[in-house]
Design an enzyme around this catalytic site. Structure first.
Site, PDB file in Angstrom:
ATOM      1  N   SER A  60       0.871  -1.186   0.000  1.00 29.02           N
ATOM      2  CA  SER A  60       0.000   0.000   0.000  1.00 29.02           C
ATOM      3  C   SER A  60       0.898   1.222   0.000  1.00 29.02           C
ATOM      4  O   SER A  60       1.986   1.208   0.601  1.00 29.02           O
ATOM      5  CB  SER A  60      -0.878   0.010   1.254  1.00 29.02           C
ATOM      6  OG  SER A  60      -1.472   1.287   1.408  1.00 29.02           O
ATOM      7  N   TYR A  94      -2.075  -0.654  10.237  1.00 33.14           N
ATOM      8  CA  TYR A  94      -2.202  -1.213   8.872  1.00 33.14           C
ATOM      9  C   TYR A  94      -0.983  -0.827   8.034  1.00 33.14           C
ATOM     10  O   TYR A  94      -0.417  -1.677   7.318  1.00 33.14           O
ATOM     11  CB  TYR A  94      -3.495  -0.698   8.238  1.00 33.14           C
ATOM     12  CG  TYR A  94      -3.653  -0.999   6.766  1.00 33.14           C
ATOM     13  CD1 TYR A  94      -3.977  -2.277   6.319  1.00 33.14           C
ATOM     14  CD2 TYR A  94      -3.474   0.009   5.817  1.00 33.14           C
ATOM     15  CE1 TYR A  94      -4.124  -2.545   4.962  1.00 33.14           C
ATOM     16  CE2 TYR A  94      -3.620  -0.251   4.459  1.00 33.14           C
ATOM     17  CZ  TYR A  94      -3.946  -1.519   4.039  1.00 33.14           C
ATOM     18  OH  TYR A  94      -4.078  -1.782   2.697  1.00 33.14           O
TER      19      TYR A  94
HETATM   20  N1  LIG Z   1      -8.547  -0.767  -2.254  1.00 32.93           N
HETATM   21  C1  LIG Z   1      -7.602   0.098  -1.892  1.00 32.93           C
HETATM   22  O1  LIG Z   1      -7.810   1.327  -1.895  1.00 32.93           O
HETATM   23  C2  LIG Z   1      -6.230  -0.409  -1.527  1.00 32.93           C
HETATM   24  C3  LIG Z   1      -5.227   0.544  -1.297  1.00 32.93           C
HETATM   25  C4  LIG Z   1      -3.958   0.121  -0.978  1.00 32.93           C
HETATM   26  C5  LIG Z   1      -3.684  -1.233  -0.883  1.00 32.93           C
HETATM   27  N2  LIG Z   1      -4.673  -2.134  -1.074  1.00 32.93           N
HETATM   28  C6  LIG Z   1      -4.311  -3.562  -0.952  1.00 32.93           C
HETATM   29  O2  LIG Z   1      -4.760  -4.252  -2.099  1.00 32.93           O
HETATM   30  C7  LIG Z   1      -5.103  -5.600  -1.756  1.00 32.93           C
HETATM   31  C8  LIG Z   1      -6.522  -5.911  -2.179  1.00 32.93           C
HETATM   32  O3  LIG Z   1      -7.394  -4.941  -1.601  1.00 32.93           O
HETATM   33  P1  LIG Z   1      -8.937  -4.855  -2.028  1.00 32.93           P
HETATM   34  O4  LIG Z   1      -9.360  -3.460  -1.831  1.00 32.93           O
HETATM   35  O5  LIG Z   1      -9.152  -5.524  -3.318  1.00 32.93           O
HETATM   36  O6  LIG Z   1      -9.582  -5.740  -0.841  1.00 32.93           O
HETATM   37  P2  LIG Z   1     -11.036  -6.375  -0.735  1.00 32.93           P
HETATM   38  O7  LIG Z   1     -11.964  -5.797  -1.755  1.00 32.93           O
HETATM   39  O8  LIG Z   1     -11.389  -6.252   0.706  1.00 32.93           O
HETATM   40  O9  LIG Z   1     -10.798  -7.924  -1.122  1.00 32.93           O
HETATM   41  C9  LIG Z   1      -9.996  -8.675  -0.257  1.00 32.93           C
HETATM   42  C10 LIG Z   1      -9.765 -10.036  -0.846  1.00 32.93           C
HETATM   43  O10 LIG Z   1      -8.899 -10.744   0.059  1.00 32.93           O
HETATM   44  C11 LIG Z   1      -9.575 -11.873   0.561  1.00 32.93           C
HETATM   45  N3  LIG Z   1      -9.258 -12.061   1.960  1.00 32.93           N
HETATM   46  C12 LIG Z   1      -9.458 -11.203   2.989  1.00 32.93           C
HETATM   47  N4  LIG Z   1      -9.074 -11.763   4.140  1.00 32.93           N
HETATM   48  C13 LIG Z   1      -8.627 -13.005   3.828  1.00 32.93           C
HETATM   49  C14 LIG Z   1      -8.113 -14.090   4.586  1.00 32.93           C
HETATM   50  N5  LIG Z   1      -7.989 -14.013   5.918  1.00 32.93           N
HETATM   51  N6  LIG Z   1      -7.769 -15.207   3.940  1.00 32.93           N
HETATM   52  C15 LIG Z   1      -7.916 -15.310   2.592  1.00 32.93           C
HETATM   53  N7  LIG Z   1      -8.394 -14.329   1.815  1.00 32.93           N
HETATM   54  C16 LIG Z   1      -8.758 -13.195   2.434  1.00 32.93           C
HETATM   55  C17 LIG Z   1     -11.043 -11.622   0.355  1.00 32.93           C
HETATM   56  O11 LIG Z   1     -11.727 -12.872   0.302  1.00 32.93           O
HETATM   57  P3  LIG Z   1     -13.319 -12.967   0.638  1.00 32.93           P
HETATM   58  O12 LIG Z   1     -14.011 -12.383  -0.569  1.00 32.93           O
HETATM   59  O13 LIG Z   1     -13.599 -14.418   0.762  1.00 32.93           O
HETATM   60  O14 LIG Z   1     -13.548 -12.165   1.855  1.00 32.93           O
HETATM   61  C18 LIG Z   1     -11.016 -10.866  -0.974  1.00 32.93           C
HETATM   62  O15 LIG Z   1     -10.865 -11.754  -2.059  1.00 32.93           O
HETATM   63  C19 LIG Z   1      -4.862  -5.715  -0.245  1.00 32.93           C
HETATM   64  O16 LIG Z   1      -3.558  -6.195  -0.016  1.00 32.93           O
HETATM   65  C20 LIG Z   1      -4.971  -4.271   0.220  1.00 32.93           C
HETATM   66  O17 LIG Z   1      -4.280  -4.055   1.436  1.00 32.93           O
HETATM   67  C21 LIG Z   1      -5.946  -1.766  -1.405  1.00 32.93           C
END
Ligand SMILES: NC(=O)c1ccc[n+]([C@@H]2O[C@H](COP(=O)([O-])OP(=O)(O)OC[C@H]3O[C@@H](n4cnc5c(N)ncnc54)[C@H](OP(=O)(O)O)[C@@H]3O)[C@@H](O)[C@H]2O)c1
Length: 246
Positions: free
Chosen positions: A141, A155
């Site tokens: 991130s 985080y």
């Molecule tokens: N969105 C942003 O603005 C942003 C910014 C910076 C970094 N990131 C990073 O980008 C990545 C993806 O973020 P996102 O926004 O796409 O997240 P998201 O929409 O919350 O999706 C999270 C994904 O991870 C899975 N997951 C969560 N906890 C888990 C666990 N304990 N074991 C296995 N799978 C798990 C979820 O599975 P389920 O569907 O089964 O829950 C889902 O497929 C993360 O590393 C996040 O920190 C995101």
């Protein structure tokens, strides 16, 4: 140059958001893809269908990233289903909001288990299977580089740990011809951070482009690092954040 035909990939957290976009993008470039999810079984089934529509193989694996045995099992299942493993993408993570002064130790530990121990154990389990040309790409991130508001310190710490994991693993795996890199998304429109959420305008104001990223825009950075085009890039950090840390 971005061709991934013949490659076998494992993406953690591929049922939704950025992970689903990564799984889809890798498949569109030719890779067979396994991915894990925690709870979203029907969403995972939809991602499998969408990948299979590209003509590639897809495998959805229920595996909690907080569970060391589930991690080892999902890597083994990927290898047996796809016949090997060439690309690991450490994407699954959970958020934790709140001031350090109010920190709940159980919530902190649960986040660290998924966000830090998870990628360490997935990498450990994947390493024996990765040969020359192998790839590890982790999703950090922008908050690992800059923490521009309070309440996300823990985080951000979990994501900062991936900087050291990436740099250290690049040293450990370079002699095998395996590259290890880190993508830093900024505000990206997903269910965990929707572009129409309460803090969205504030987040847009932190960027150079004045907008959220789309999951596919982060996935494109992963495809690049996973591809032969990035053959000499390792231990590197690539921000996909609209210039938020510029
Ligand atoms: N969105 C942003 O603005 C942003 C910014 C910076 C970094 N990131 C990073 O980008 C990545 C993806 O973020 P996102 O926004 O796409 O997240 P998201 O929409 O919350 O999706 C999270 C994904 O991870 C899975 N997951 C969560 N906890 C888990 C666990 N304990 N074991 C296995 N799978 C798990 C979820 O599975 P389920 O569907 O089964 O829950 C889902 O497929 C993360 O590393 C996040 O920190 C995101």
């Amino acid at each position: 140059m971005f061709d991934l035909h013949g490659k076998r990939a494992l993406v953690t957290g591929g049922s939704r958001g950025i992970g689903a976009a990564i799984a889809q993008a890798l498949a569109e470039h030719g890779a067979d893809v396994a991915f894990t999810y925690a709870r979203s079984e029907s969403r995972a089934a939809a991602v499998v269908k969408s990948i299979e529509a590209t003509g590639r193989r897809a495998v959805a694996l229920q595996a909690d990233s907080a569970d060391p045995q589930a991690i080892a099992r999902s890597v083994a299942d990927t290898v047996s289903a796809l016949g090997g493993l060439d690309i690991l993408v450490n994407n699954a993570a959970v958020g934790l909001d709140g001031l350090i002064a109010d920190l709940d130790l159980d919530a902190y530990q649960a986040m660290m288990d998924v966000n830090v121990r998870g990628p360490v154990l997935f990498s450990k389990a994947a390493i024996p299977h990765l040969g020359a040309g192998g790839r590890i790409v982790s999703i950090g991130s922008g908050l690992a580089e800059r923490v521009p508001f309070p309440g996300v310190t823990a985080y951000a710490m979990s994501k900062a740990a991936l900087l050291a994991l990436t740099r250290g693993l690049s040293r450990e795996l370079g002699p095998k011809g395996v590259t290890v890199n880190l993508v830093l998304p900024g505000s990206t429109d997903t269910e965990s951070n929707p572009a129409d959420g309460p803090a969205a305008d504030f987040q847009r104001g932190l960027t150079s482009l004045g907008r959220f990223g789309e999951p596919r825009e982060v996935a494109n950075a992963v495809v690049f690092l996973a591809s032969p085009a990035a053959s000499v890039i390792t231990g590197a950090v690539l921000a996909a954040d609209g210039g938020a840390i510029a």
